[in-house]
Each structure stands twice: as C-alpha cells, then as structure tokens.
Design a protein around this motif. Structure first.
Motif, PDB file in Angstrom:
ATOM      1  N   MET A   1       0.819  -1.205   0.000  1.00 35.19           N
ATOM      2  CA  MET A   1       0.000   0.000   0.000  1.00 35.19           C
ATOM      3  C   MET A   1       0.861   1.267   0.000  1.00 35.19           C
ATOM      4  O   MET A   1       0.534   2.264  -0.657  1.00 35.19           O
ATOM      5  CB  MET A   1      -0.919  -0.001   1.238  1.00 35.19           C
ATOM      6  N   ALA A   2       1.982   1.228   0.735  1.00 33.50           N
ATOM      7  CA  ALA A   2       2.885   2.388   0.748  1.00 33.50           C
ATOM      8  C   ALA A   2       3.440   2.648  -0.650  1.00 33.50           C
ATOM      9  O   ALA A   2       3.565   3.798  -1.096  1.00 33.50           O
ATOM     10  CB  ALA A   2       4.013   2.168   1.742  1.00 33.50           C
ATOM     11  N   ALA A   3       3.755   1.561  -1.372  1.00 34.21           N
ATOM     12  CA  ALA A   3       4.294   1.717  -2.717  1.00 34.21           C
ATOM     13  C   ALA A   3       3.235   2.265  -3.669  1.00 34.21           C
ATOM     14  O   ALA A   3       3.514   3.132  -4.514  1.00 34.21           O
ATOM     15  CB  ALA A   3       4.812   0.370  -3.224  1.00 34.21           C
ATOM     16  N   VAL A   4       2.008   1.795  -3.534  1.00 34.37           N
ATOM     17  CA  VAL A   4       0.916   2.281  -4.375  1.00 34.37           C
ATOM     18  C   VAL A   4       0.656   3.757  -4.092  1.00 34.37           C
ATOM     19  O   VAL A   4       0.441   4.558  -5.010  1.00 34.37           O
ATOM     20  CB  VAL A   4      -0.366   1.448  -4.140  1.00 34.37           C
TER      21      VAL A   4
ATOM     22  N   ALA B   1       2.814   5.953  -2.965  1.00 38.54           N
ATOM     23  CA  ALA B   1       3.930   6.731  -3.515  1.00 38.54           C
ATOM     24  C   ALA B   1       3.782   6.882  -5.025  1.00 38.54           C
ATOM     25  O   ALA B   1       4.006   7.967  -5.577  1.00 38.54           O
ATOM     26  CB  ALA B   1       5.251   6.047  -3.166  1.00 38.54           C
ATOM     27  N   PHE B   2       3.395   5.803  -5.700  1.00 41.00           N
ATOM     28  CA  PHE B   2       3.188   5.887  -7.147  1.00 41.00           C
ATOM     29  C   PHE B   2       2.080   6.879  -7.488  1.00 41.00           C
ATOM     30  O   PHE B   2       2.231   7.713  -8.386  1.00 41.00           O
ATOM     31  CB  PHE B   2       2.842   4.509  -7.720  1.00 41.00           C
ATOM     32  N   GLU B   3       0.954   6.832  -6.787  1.00 45.99           N
ATOM     33  CA  GLU B   3      -0.180   7.708  -7.095  1.00 45.99           C
ATOM     34  C   GLU B   3       0.203   9.172  -6.932  1.00 45.99           C
ATOM     35  O   GLU B   3      -0.131  10.013  -7.788  1.00 45.99           O
ATOM     36  CB  GLU B   3      -1.362   7.362  -6.183  1.00 45.99           C
ATOM     37  N   ALA B   4       0.928   9.489  -5.865  1.00 48.92           N
ATOM     38  CA  ALA B   4       1.329  10.882  -5.639  1.00 48.92           C
ATOM     39  C   ALA B   4       2.327  11.341  -6.702  1.00 48.92           C
ATOM     40  O   ALA B   4       2.232  12.446  -7.234  1.00 48.92           O
ATOM     41  CB  ALA B   4       1.923  11.032  -4.245  1.00 48.92           C
TER      42      ALA B   4
ATOM     43  N   ALA C   1       6.002  14.749  -4.782  1.00 49.68           N
ATOM     44  CA  ALA C   1       5.324  13.624  -4.119  1.00 49.68           C
ATOM     45  C   ALA C   1       5.906  13.375  -2.736  1.00 49.68           C
ATOM     46  O   ALA C   1       5.183  13.104  -1.778  1.00 49.68           O
ATOM     47  CB  ALA C   1       5.430  12.371  -4.983  1.00 49.68           C
ATOM     48  N   ALA C   2       7.240  13.475  -2.630  1.00 43.22           N
ATOM     49  CA  ALA C   2       7.895  13.263  -1.340  1.00 43.22           C
ATOM     50  C   ALA C   2       7.422  14.303  -0.330  1.00 43.22           C
ATOM     51  O   ALA C   2       7.147  13.987   0.835  1.00 43.22           O
ATOM     52  CB  ALA C   2       9.405  13.315  -1.507  1.00 43.22           C
ATOM     53  N   ALA C   3       7.331  15.578  -0.754  1.00 43.10           N
ATOM     54  CA  ALA C   3       6.881  16.638   0.147  1.00 43.10           C
ATOM     55  C   ALA C   3       5.432  16.399   0.592  1.00 43.10           C
ATOM     56  O   ALA C   3       5.079  16.605   1.759  1.00 43.10           O
ATOM     57  CB  ALA C   3       6.996  17.996  -0.554  1.00 43.10           C
TER      58      ALA C   3
ATOM     59  N   ALA D   1      13.082   7.816  -0.876  1.00 38.69           N
ATOM     60  CA  ALA D   1      12.115   6.824  -0.392  1.00 38.69           C
ATOM     61  C   ALA D   1      10.975   6.645  -1.397  1.00 38.69           C
ATOM     62  O   ALA D   1      10.519   5.524  -1.648  1.00 38.69           O
ATOM     63  CB  ALA D   1      11.564   7.255   0.960  1.00 38.69           C
ATOM     64  N   VAL D   2      10.523   7.747  -1.997  1.00 48.02           N
ATOM     65  CA  VAL D   2       9.470   7.649  -3.014  1.00 48.02           C
ATOM     66  C   VAL D   2       9.974   6.851  -4.205  1.00 48.02           C
ATOM     67  O   VAL D   2       9.286   5.974  -4.741  1.00 48.02           O
ATOM     68  CB  VAL D   2       9.006   9.055  -3.460  1.00 48.02           C
ATOM     69  N   SER D   3      11.204   7.151  -4.660  1.00 50.35           N
ATOM     70  CA  SER D   3      11.786   6.444  -5.797  1.00 50.35           C
ATOM     71  C   SER D   3      11.918   4.955  -5.507  1.00 50.35           C
ATOM     72  O   SER D   3      11.616   4.109  -6.356  1.00 50.35           O
ATOM     73  CB  SER D   3      13.157   7.044  -6.122  1.00 50.35           C
ATOM     74  N   TYR D   4      12.315   4.628  -4.269  1.00 46.72           N
ATOM     75  CA  TYR D   4      12.462   3.215  -3.884  1.00 46.72           C
ATOM     76  C   TYR D   4      11.102   2.504  -3.912  1.00 46.72           C
ATOM     77  O   TYR D   4      10.990   1.376  -4.406  1.00 46.72           O
ATOM     78  CB  TYR D   4      13.078   3.126  -2.488  1.00 46.72           C
ATOM     79  N   GLN D   5      10.041   3.157  -3.367  1.00 42.52           N
ATOM     80  CA  GLN D   5       8.718   2.546  -3.335  1.00 42.52           C
ATOM     81  C   GLN D   5       8.174   2.323  -4.747  1.00 42.52           C
ATOM     82  O   GLN D   5       7.601   1.272  -5.052  1.00 42.52           O
ATOM     83  CB  GLN D   5       7.747   3.437  -2.540  1.00 42.52           C
ATOM     84  N   VAL D   6       8.384   3.307  -5.631  1.00 45.46           N
ATOM     85  CA  VAL D   6       7.904   3.162  -7.013  1.00 45.46           C
ATOM     86  C   VAL D   6       8.652   2.038  -7.710  1.00 45.46           C
ATOM     87  O   VAL D   6       8.056   1.214  -8.433  1.00 45.46           O
ATOM     88  CB  VAL D   6       8.063   4.488  -7.776  1.00 45.46           C
ATOM     89  N   LYS D   7       9.951   1.969  -7.480  1.00 47.94           N
ATOM     90  CA  LYS D   7      10.751   0.910  -8.104  1.00 47.94           C
ATOM     91  C   LYS D   7      10.292  -0.468  -7.639  1.00 47.94           C
ATOM     92  O   LYS D   7      10.210  -1.417  -8.431  1.00 47.94           O
ATOM     93  CB  LYS D   7      12.223   1.127  -7.778  1.00 47.94           C
ATOM     94  N   SER D   8       9.985  -0.590  -6.347  1.00 46.35           N
ATOM     95  CA  SER D   8       9.533  -1.890  -5.825  1.00 46.35           C
ATOM     96  C   SER D   8       8.194  -2.287  -6.446  1.00 46.35           C
ATOM     97  O   SER D   8       7.943  -3.469  -6.714  1.00 46.35           O
ATOM     98  CB  SER D   8       9.410  -1.839  -4.298  1.00 46.35           C
TER      99      SER D   8
END
Length: 318
Positions: free
Chosen positions: A1-4, A6-9, A19-21, A29-36
C-alpha cells in the motif's frame, strides 16, 4: 500500500520531489517505493526525465483508478470523523439514567446544539476503545486500567416508601415507624445485601429468616423506587438519585439521619487518549458542574459518615 500511495502521488504531480513533500517522505524513499512496485508488476510505470516523471501507458491507465480509490478511502474516514465529532454516545446504568441523567442531559444538548447525544443503558461491561460508546458512567470501586476516571458521588442508601404506605403502616402500629419495625414490613428485594448492611448499621436484629423472606425482587434500583412509589413496600434507595421524587411527595425518607454507605461510587469513565476530544471534554465539564450542584442540594451533601465528596476536579489514579 505504501508503494501504491507513492506511485499515485508521483504520477499525479509528475514529480518525485513534490510527491515526497506531500507524503512526508524523502525523494529517495518515493523512488524506492515506485521501483519496488514496478518490480512487482514487471513493467515500468514512469519514463524518468529531468525534472519530470512521465507516465508510461501502463502508469497512465492505473492512475485514474488509484486516485479514485484513495479519494474514496479519504472520504470514508472524513465521514467517520464528521459523524464522530457530531455524536456523543453515553452508556450508563438503568438506575442512573432513569433517576438522574435522563432528567438533565437535554440541557447539555441545548447548550451544544451542534452535538447530538445518544444515551444507552446497560449494567454490563462495555468496550469503550472498541467504539461501544464515548463515555461510560458506572458504579464500582474505580481503578479501571487505561481509563480516565472522575468520581461523581458515593453510593449511599436509606429506606424510602410512598407517603400512603408509611401512613398505612403507622395506623396499624399506632405510632411513628422505627428502624426496628422494618424487618416485619413488606420490603422490596428483602434478601438484598443492602438490607443486611442497613440493619447492622442501625442496630436492628435480623436473622436469616428475615433476610430470606419472600417478597418483590427487582433487578435495579430504578424499578425498586417506582415500586415503592406505587405503594408496594419499603425500598433502600440512594437519596441523591431520588431527590426530585422526595421533593414532589412521591417518596419519603423514613429516617433521614440514618443513611448507610455502600462502599463504592459512581464514576465518569473514558479512555485516556480521548480526554482532549472536544465533545468528551464538554460533557465532562458539564456533568461535574451538575453533580456539584446536586450534591450541594441533597441536605448539604451529607451521609451517615460525613459529607459526600464533591465531584472530582482531577481524574482518579487508575
């Protein structure tokens, strides 16, 4: 859910930094979640460009559905929060509700017209943290784990009956009633421990046959008081709860100076973490003020063992 999330933002803003802000995360952290998430899907979601994250066809197809889903989730929580803020649910005993709170709680609601008040009655334990109610008013010794507690009043009791019942008995006796006369009279809930205590406190002999005699047995003091008003016999009642009926002449205290103390009190109770919720705070302040007035009005707030403590200003230690 955290990755989803991050992707949506990132997809909506087309910028990982923005998105990070928004999410309170670092850009890394946002880049890592999207990559995962991309690894889990097996397909890229973004084409990384300088200063911009452009969606791939897959990303563009997923974004509207995900944004709508998050909007729906936020709306559900917002609806709950709005309902929670506008409705105060109180659970209390049948006796306290019928003899005291139901007569007064309307004035609280009128002072706070933005707040709806719902009162339920039960003598059973309730799960305040699970959402059964916002506030509980219960009798007991206090010390409930994790709860904020305010002692309202000590539970005291003395015999009461209707004026007609008392007059009929005194006509038969040819004199005023005395404490020693009560074992032989119609007593409501005659085997109740309260009678045993009141007899002992007032030096009235009462053997097992007297304490176990047949009679009316009712499940709470509210019913006992109404049976007494109907002329069904003598009941042990709490003076504070029946002040209005005594003042109106529906009940009489036989021996105002002979009041026993039960050894437990009525308490206002709610979870520690709810103490600063506005609706809880407003009800607490109102109830403690009302209780102080009630205690001052009931013969100066006294019992057989001295003055009943005024409603607590600070919570008891639990």
């Amino acid at each position: 859910m955290a990755a989803v999330r991050a992707f949506e933002a990132a997809a909506r803003t087309e910028n990982f930094t923005a998105a990070a802000a928004e999410l309170g995360m670092t850009q890394a952290a946002v880049s890592y979640q999207v990559k995962s998430l991309e690894e889990r899907l097996g397909s890229p979601l973004f084409v990384r460009e300088r200063g911009r994250a452009r969606l791939t066809p897959l990303g563009a197809r997923l974004l509207p559905a995900l944004t709508g889903a998050f909007d729906a989730i936020e709306a559900a929580f917002a609806s709950h929060q709005q309902e929670d803020e506008s409705l105060l649910t109180i659970t209390t005993t049948h006796t306290f509700a019928n003899t005291w709170l139901a007569w007064r709680v309307g004035s609280f609601q009128m002072e706070h017209p933005d707040l709806a008040v719902r009162m339920t009655t039960s003598n059973e334990l309730c799960d305040l943290r699970g959402g059964d109610a916002d506030i509980a008013i219960r009798g007991g010794g206090g010390g409930w784990e994790g709860m904020e507690e305010y002692r309202l009043f000590e539970s005291a009791f003395t015999p009461m009956a209707s004026p007609e019942c008392i007059a009929a008995v005194e006509r038969k006796l040819g004199r005023p009633l005395e404490p020693g006369d009560l074992p032989g009279q119609n007593r409501i809930n005659p085997s109740d421990d309260w009678w045993q205590q009141w007899f002992a406190d007032n030096g009235v002999p009462a053997d097992e046959s007297i304490l176990r005699r047949a009679g009316i047995r009712l499940e709470n003091q509210a019913n006992e008081g109404h049976a007494a008003m109907a002329g069904q016999g003598f009941a042990l009642l709490t003076p504070l709860l029946w002040k209005g009926d005594v003042a109106a002449g529906r009940l009489c205290m036989l021996f105002p100076e002979r009041v026993s103390v039960r050894g437990w009190s009525y308490w206002l109770v709610y979870p520690h973490e709810r103490r600063m919720v506005p609706k809880v705070k407003r009800f607490r302040e109102w109830l403690l003020a009302e209780m102080r007035l009630a205690l001052d009005e009931i013969d100066g707030g006294w019992t057989a063992q001295g003055r009943v403590p005024a409603a607590a200003q600070m919570p008891a230690q639990s």
